[in-house]
Design a protein around this motif. Structure first.
Motif, short mmCIF file in Angstrom:
data_model
loop_
_atom_site.label_atom_id
_atom_site.label_comp_id
_atom_site.label_asym_id
_atom_site.label_seq_id
_atom_site.Cartn_x
_atom_site.Cartn_y
_atom_site.Cartn_z
N LEU A 172 0.73 -1.15 -0.10
CA LEU A 172 -0.11 -0.12 0.12
C LEU A 172 0.87 1.38 0.10
CD1 LEU A 172 -1.52 -2.32 1.71
CD2 LEU A 172 -3.19 -0.33 2.13
N ALA A 173 1.04 1.68 -1.07
CA ALA A 173 2.00 2.80 -1.32
C ALA A 173 1.23 4.22 -1.72
CB ALA A 173 3.01 2.72 -2.31
N ALA A 174 1.16 5.10 -0.85
CA ALA A 174 0.43 6.31 -1.18
C ALA A 174 0.92 7.64 0.00
CB ALA A 174 -0.97 6.26 -0.94
N PRO A 175 0.91 8.73 -0.59
CA PRO A 175 1.26 9.77 0.31
C PRO A 175 0.52 9.73 1.82
CG PRO A 175 0.96 10.68 -1.86
CD PRO A 175 0.23 9.26 -1.78
N ALA A 176 1.20 10.35 2.70
CA ALA A 176 0.70 10.59 4.06
C ALA A 176 -0.94 10.81 3.95
CB ALA A 176 1.50 11.56 4.83
N GLY A 177 -1.63 10.28 4.92
CA GLY A 177 -3.10 10.86 5.19
C GLY A 177 -3.95 10.10 4.08
N PHE A 178 -3.44 9.02 3.41
CA PHE A 178 -4.37 8.43 2.33
C PHE A 178 -5.26 7.21 3.00
CE2 PHE A 178 -5.06 9.84 -2.00
CZ PHE A 178 -3.99 11.02 -1.97
N GLY A 179 -5.19 7.01 4.21
CA GLY A 179 -5.75 5.92 4.91
C GLY A 179 -5.30 4.80 4.74
N LYS A 180 -4.11 4.36 4.60
CA LYS A 180 -3.53 3.20 4.53
C LYS A 180 -3.69 2.17 5.68
CE LYS A 180 0.62 5.34 3.61
NZ LYS A 180 0.23 6.47 3.45
N THR A 181 -3.49 2.75 7.07
CA THR A 181 -3.52 2.03 8.30
C THR A 181 -5.00 1.69 8.44
OG1 THR A 181 -1.63 3.20 9.04
CG2 THR A 181 -3.16 2.27 10.59
N THR A 182 -5.77 2.85 8.08
CA THR A 182 -7.17 2.67 8.45
C THR A 182 -7.69 1.55 7.50
OG1 THR A 182 -7.43 4.95 9.28
CG2 THR A 182 -9.50 3.56 8.95
N SER A 183 -7.27 1.56 6.29
CA SER A 183 -8.01 0.56 5.22
C SER A 183 -7.57 -0.92 5.92
CB SER A 183 -7.44 0.99 4.05
OG SER A 183 -7.90 2.00 3.51
N LEU A 184 -6.42 -0.96 6.38
CA LEU A 184 -5.85 -2.24 6.61
C LEU A 184 -6.71 -2.78 7.89
CD1 LEU A 184 -2.07 -2.05 6.15
CD2 LEU A 184 -3.58 -3.82 5.00
N CYS A 185 -6.76 -1.90 8.74
CA CYS A 185 -7.60 -2.12 10.06
C CYS A 185 -8.88 -2.77 9.67
CB CYS A 185 -7.69 -1.17 11.07
SG CYS A 185 -6.03 -0.73 11.80
N ALA A 186 -9.43 -1.84 8.85
CA ALA A 186 -10.98 -2.26 8.38
C ALA A 186 -10.95 -3.45 7.62
CB ALA A 186 -11.52 -0.83 7.50
N TRP A 187 -10.16 -3.66 6.91
CA TRP A 187 -10.36 -4.85 6.30
C TRP A 187 -10.05 -6.23 6.93
CZ3 TRP A 187 -5.63 -8.03 5.00
CH2 TRP A 187 -5.55 -9.00 4.40
N LEU A 188 -9.14 -6.25 8.04
CA LEU A 188 -8.82 -7.12 8.85
C LEU A 188 -10.12 -7.42 9.69
CD1 LEU A 188 -5.13 -6.40 9.85
CD2 LEU A 188 -5.94 -8.40 8.59
N GLN A 189 -10.80 -6.55 10.06
CA GLN A 189 -11.75 -6.38 10.93
C GLN A 189 -12.99 -7.07 10.15
OE1 GLN A 189 -14.33 -3.15 12.25
NE2 GLN A 189 -13.87 -3.90 14.23
N HIS A 190 -13.09 -6.74 8.86
CA HIS A 190 -14.07 -7.47 7.97
C HIS A 190 -13.65 -8.78 7.66
CE1 HIS A 190 -16.72 -7.57 4.34
NE2 HIS A 190 -15.78 -7.92 3.82
#
Length: 889
Positions: free
Chosen positions: A27-45
């Motif tokens: 997951l390569a993107a500039p700061a603030g694009f939600g990389k961490t949150t997307s991973l958290c949400a996916w793992l929960q899902h």
């Protein structure tokens, strides 16, 4: 930690799902694009168990990096990283490549997928870490799925991975919020109900940037005119961050703003640490308040003790700190350093002192704490911290010089270690010149003792026995009695050096003291090493049973403690294999050697692996398994070429290879070894006859015999005999006399040959030596038969000769057994007890099976099953079982 409120994003989840079919997802993107949150949400899902590591700039030490990663994996999949973690905690950790191979093998044995998330991987800039991650991805097991969240493309071999469709890439465009997602997020997560026009406008102005949306939502909450705010919202990410940062901070109460700005220097936060910086007592409550308010605070544990700021928000806070409170920054760093030092977080404390920069205070802290860090195997962190100090700050502090030298020595950098020892000496000399009573100062004497101890250790590593003895004695005369750690090390060095010099009594005393002091210092690795070295002394003295008892102690203590300390049993098993082989217990010797090899492989210890393979090679040859012996020899050669081993290990391996060549009739190979070693008889005879040296020299003598250079070998063996007698190395002397007897026989001196052989037998009989005679083959068998006729009938010595002659007939008769723990079923039957007793007393499995066939011929199925159990049994365990059952005293 998974945030409490998340937006389900099926489009992003589908892209993340693809990673479960490939070893790497980026997951390569500039700061603030939600990389961490997307991973958290996916793992929960997906309900996928994952190992998660949140990285920061302080994680660029490879040992620390992989300690965190392996700890996370162990938490998610108990048992998968137990051995790799223990390997990293060894006093001298193996190469990362070896640790990772162990991890890969453990993952490959699992049934479930293993997901490892490395968040903020862009903060890692250490090439060694990138290389280790690349190694992990070179041959990944299908169960492994690595997810890297980073701001830029990581320096990994992505071209190769792409060519083989092994990488799943998610970029900024994949993470951008679409208008429908923006509307759903505002309603479901933030609780804002905006018109469709305002949602579309906000999505357009933020370009789907998650951080911009979050900052906008914070400003929108309670705003009297959302439409006007959204209409004015725009600009580049940097300007948006600055603008919304001002909006967010300006909306906070003064005490919250002050807390945020003052704690911005911290990489991670906890309540009491924040209190130390702010002077308040509400740090933990404030962190909970900030987390609830959604102010870019990320929880790092389930207990809610440790947090960190979102990197963007932290950067904003630090910018504000420099603008508004720059004069406070040094004091804030000092407060943080004091708290962290008190909490034992020395490396983090030193980082704050280096940031001020206060080099003198940083040097003080490192100087006072380095020994504890080295005991915890943090030499890489020590070298990293000291390396950031200017040389003049180190060179003027003799204790820091010695700490640096100790860390370098533990890393194998002997030349650099010697340079800093010299710096310490110069510093001590300068202090003595300036203050004449300095040599009488206890602190000065302690440092002088440490200098001598380190010099002794360097000399020992360079195999310079005389220098090692000299400095070890100085160290012991100088070091205070209460410094048991340093004194134990000095005694250990002294014991090694005395052994090489032929003073076995002094060597044993020194090693005994090293063991005692190591126990007092709770230093089990050094204590077991001292015991093992004492056992090898006993073998050299011909006291095989006492040596075996000591080695069993080492094995018992090491295996009882478990974890990384179990690796200490490897060398003990190798020594035990040597004893069992000499007593012609080929099954037990093979099992012990295989355990030494297995432990060496498991804990990436090439010394134990090579030593075990050397024993295994000779056992296979004695069993008549020529191909297996050659294969073991090839493995030894590969390890010597590919691993860093001590000179004496390489010498042992080469001599054993030459001995195997002689026993297999490959005389050219043995002669090549002798030429490459370039050992003249004068050179060999002038050295000590320590256990390893004696082995090498006797092999050399056998090459001379094969070449019919009998005059040279007679001179050499005679010299070796005198040395062994002078040093009371009875174990060495038995082999030397056996060889001497063969030389006399070859020269036509039959009477001398028989007398010499009889003397060797008298020395060997009480300890049960067998292979030293049997391995000499037909010439020795003929000589023993002639001696038997001379001996009185019924004499103890004649019965011993009968035992040896019978052993020639049984050579190679023992079938191979698998390594493993005994699988005898409880409760034991009477027949099983009899079999166990026979096994413990050294009878071969074939002999036992034959006796059982006779004893219970009507129950052949039972015999067959029991024989199968014996094939899976461990001879060493069988002995212990027999003792537990009262079958052996």
């Amino acid at each position: 930690r998974v945030p409490s409120r998340l937006l389900s994003r099926p489009r992003v989840f589908q892209r993340l799902d693809r990673g479960l079919e490939r070893p790497l997802t980026i997951l390569a993107a500039p700061a603030g694009f939600g990389k961490t949150t997307s991973l958290c949400a996916w793992l929960q899902h997906t309900l996928t168990p994952a190992a998660w590591v949140s990285l920061d700039a302080g994680d660029n030490d490879p040992i620390q990096f992989w300690t965190y990663a392996l700890t996370a994996l162990e938490s998610a999949h108990p048992g998968v990283a137990t051995t790799p973690l223990a390997m990293l905690q060894l006093p001298h950790p193996p190469p990362l490549a070896t640790v990772l191979r162990t991890l890969i093998n453990a993952i490959a044995a699992l049934a479930d997928d293993v997901v490892l998330v490395l968040d903020d991987y862009h903060l890692i800039d250490a090439p060694a870490i990138h290389e280790s991650v690349a190694l992990l991805l070179a041959h990944p097991p299908p169960q492994l799925h690595l997810y890297l969240a980073c701001r830029s493309e990581p320096p990994l071999p992505l071209a190769r991975l792409r060519a083989y469709d092994q990488v799943n890439e998610i970029r900024a465009d994949d993470l951008r919020f679409q208008p429908d997602e923006v509307g759903a997020w505002l309603v479901d997560v933030v609780g804002l109900h905006l018109s469709a026009e305002d949602v579309a406008s906000l999505a357009k102005r933020t370009d789907g940037w998650a951080a911009g949306l979050q900052l906008a939502a914070l400003s929108l909450q309670g705003h009297p005119d959302p439409s006007r705010f959204i209409a004015s919202f725009g600009g580049s990410h940097r300007y948006v961050l600055t603008y919304l940062g001002e909006e967010v901070l300006a909306a906070q109460p003064p005490e919250v703003q002050s807390f945020l700005v003052r704690t911005a220097i911290l990489e991670r936060l906890c309540g009491s640490l924040c209190d130390a910086l702010t002077g308040q007592r509400d740090g933990q409550a404030m962190l909970a308040r900030l987390e609830q308010a959604g102010l870019f605070l990320i929880r790092l544990d389930d207990d809610g003790r440790w947090y960190r700021y979102d990197h963007l928000f932290r950067d904003l806070l630090r910018h504000r700190l420099h603008e508004e409170r720059s004069a406070e920054i040094p004091d804030l760093h000092r407060r943080a350093a004091r708290w962290l030092e008190g909490a034992g977080l020395i490396a983090e404390a030193a980082e704050h002192l280096l940031a001020i920069p206060d080099m003198e205070e940083a040097a003080r802290l490192i100087e006072q704490s380095v020994r504890a860090m080295l005991v915890r195997n943090e030499s890489s962190a020590v070298l990293s911290l000291i390396g950031r100090l200017p040389e003049e700050a180190i060179a003027t502090r003799p204790r820091l010089c010695l700490s640096h030298a100790g860390a370098l020595l533990s890393s194998g950098r002997l030349d650099d270690a010697e340079r800093w020892i010299a710096h310490a000496e110069r510093s001590l000399a300068a202090a003595s010149d300036e203050k004449h009573p300095a040599p009488l100062d206890p602190a000065w004497r302690d440092l002088a003792g440490e200098v001598a101890s380190l010099k002794a250790a360097v000399a020992a590593m360079r195999a310079d026995a005389a220098t090692a003895i000299q400095y070890a004695r100085i160290a012991l005369e100088t070091l205070p009695e209460q410094d048991v750690f340093s004194r134990a090390s000095a005694f250990l060095t002294l014991g090694l050096a005395y052994d090489v010099n032929g003073d076995l009594h002094a060597a044993n005393d020194a090693l005994t003291e090293a063991s005692r002091l190591s126990v007092a210092a709770d230093n089990l690795p050094m204590a077991t090493l001292a015991l093992r070295l004492r056992a090898y002394l006993l073998i050299s003295q011909g006291r095989l049973q006492q040596a075996a008892d000591l080695l069993h102690q080492v094995i018992h203590v090491s295996e009882a403690r478990g974890g990384a300390l179990a690796a200490l049993a490897g060398g003990a098993y190798s020594g035990l294999a040597m004893i069992l082989y000499e007593r012609n217990d080929l099954v037990g010797a093979r099992l012990a050697a295989e355990k030494a090899v297995a432990l060496g492989q498991q804990w990436a210890n090439p010394e134990d692996e090579v030593d075990g393979l050397v024993r295994l090679m000779l056992v296979h040859q004695a069993e008549g398994q020529t191909a297996a012996a050659i294969e073991a020899g090839r493995r030894v050669e590969h390890l010597i070429r590919s691993s860093t081993t001590f000179p004496w290990t390489r010498a042992l391996a080469a001599a054993a290879g030459a001995l195997l060549a002689l026993r297999q009739g490959r005389r050219d190979d043995a002669e090549r070894w002798a030429r490459e070693r370039e050992l003249s008889t004068e050179e060999i005879a002038s050295d000590s006859t320590s256990l390893s040296q004696s082995f090498e020299r006797i092999v050399y003598a056998r090459v001379l015999i094969a070449q019919q250079r009998l005059a040279e070998v007679a001179e050499l063996v005679g010299h070796l005999q005198r040395q062994a007698e002078t040093e009371a190395r009875i174990g060495n002397l038995v082999g030397i006399l056996a060889l001497q007897a063969l030389v006399w026989q070859a020269q036509g001196e039959s009477a001398k040959a028989l007398d010499t052989l009889e003397h060797a037998l008298e020395l060997a009989m009480s300890e049960g030596y067998v292979r030293v005679f049997v391995d000499e083959g037909a010439p020795m068998r003929a000589l023993l038969a002639r001696l038997r006729e001379k001996l009185p009938k019924g004499s103890v010595l004649r019965r011993y000769v009968d035992t040896l002659l019978a052993a020639f007939d049984r050579t190679g008769a023992v079938p191979p057994l698998a390594v493993g723990r005994p699988r005898l079923i409880e409760p034991l039957s009477a027949r099983e007890r009899e079999v166990l007793l026979l096994l413990a007393r050294g009878r071969s499995n074939q002999e036992i099976a034959r006796e059982l066939v006779v004893a219970v011929s009507t129950v052949k199925t039972h015999v067959h099953n029991l024989y199968a159990k014996l094939q899976a049994a461990d001879r060493l365990e069988a002995v212990m079982r027999a003792r537990e059952l009262g079958l052996l005293d």
